[in-house]
Enzyme design. Structure first.
Site, PDB file in Angstrom:
ATOM      1  N   CYS A   2      -5.660  -6.383   7.374  1.00  0.00           N
ATOM      2  CA  CYS A   2      -4.607  -5.430   7.054  1.00  0.00           C
ATOM      3  C   CYS A   2      -3.626  -6.083   6.089  1.00  0.00           C
ATOM      4  CB  CYS A   2      -3.870  -4.998   8.318  1.00  0.00           C
ATOM      5  SG  CYS A   2      -4.879  -4.121   9.537  1.00  0.00           S
ATOM      6  N   SER A  55      -8.626  -0.268  10.438  1.00  0.00           N
ATOM      7  CA  SER A  55      -8.724   0.052  11.863  1.00  0.00           C
ATOM      8  C   SER A  55      -9.823  -0.752  12.541  1.00  0.00           C
ATOM      9  CB  SER A  55      -8.987   1.553  12.048  1.00  0.00           C
ATOM     10  OG  SER A  55      -7.959   2.310  11.446  1.00  0.00           O
TER      11      SER A  55
END
Length: 219
Positions: A2, A55
């Site tokens: 991320c 995710s």
């Protein structure tokens, strides 16, 4: 993988074009998280957080970031907390969990242990947590430095990001740090907190950083 980014005005003053600056940083990190993005500004725009999401755990939108707790804290997080399920059981008495994400366990751990929450986290991570009640920005990097964390202070504003290039638009000049360059040519990596960009530092593995009362300290 991320991407996290954000800023904090050391004088707690509203930052002109704060939302635009977050957007610039977020766009430069877009390749780190193709599954979603989010930004958050404090009520007076003196603090801003941005996140690009890949995710892995809890794929629902309830786990999107920046994530906000019921204790006035907000967080952006990159990484994975390996013992998050054990922590959920341990913290159930002090926190009502709303997601299945490991991100929320950091908020819950901070609620119970404060800055000592790092002693209870096992994993690879870099995060920045804004504590509204204490007017404190708390940042940390995992013990092995698997997840990156870069920062700079420009015109009394603290900026941070997962990649140095997301900070470059805010630097007054883009110059090479000669000491960091010498380290890189000698060892093929930087051995200290300096980076190849003068004025941009990296938080060292296993260290935390607190910005509070206009003062930045690492430990």
């Amino acid at each position: 993988m991320c991407g996290i980014a954000g800023y904090f005005s050391l004088k707690n003053k509203p930052l002109v074009l704060g939302k635009k600056k977050l957007s610039v940083m977020s766009n430069l990190l877009a390749h780190r998280g193709p599954d979603g993005s989010g930004t958050w500004l404090s009520c007076n725009s003196s603090v801003g957080l941005a996140h690009q999401r890949l995710s892995i755990i809890d794929l629902s939108q309830t786990a999107a970031q920046p994530m906000h707790g019921n204790n006035g804290a907000s967080i952006v997080f990159n990484g994975e907390i390996y013992n998050y399920l054990e922590l959920r059981k341990e913290l159930a008495s002090v926190w009502e969990f709303k997601t299945q994400s490991d991100t929320e366990t950091i908020l819950a751990s901070y609620q119970k242990y404060g800055l000592s929450c790092l002693e209870h986290l096992r994993g690879m991570f870099a995060f920045s947590l804004w504590d509204e009640h204490s007017n404190r920005l708390f940042c940390a990097r995992d013990r092995f430095g698997i997840k990156p964390f870069y920062y700079a202070v420009v015109d009394e504003v603290f900026y941070f990001a997962s990649e140095a290039k997301a900070l470059l638009p805010f630097m007054p000049d883009i110059e090479t740090d000669p000491e960091a360059m010498a380290e890189y040519l000698t060892f093929n990596f930087g051995i200290g907190e300096n980076t190849l960009f003068k004025g941009i530092k990296q938080l060292l593995p296993g260290y935390s950083l607190v910005v509070e009362g206009g003062i930045l300290r690492t430990q």
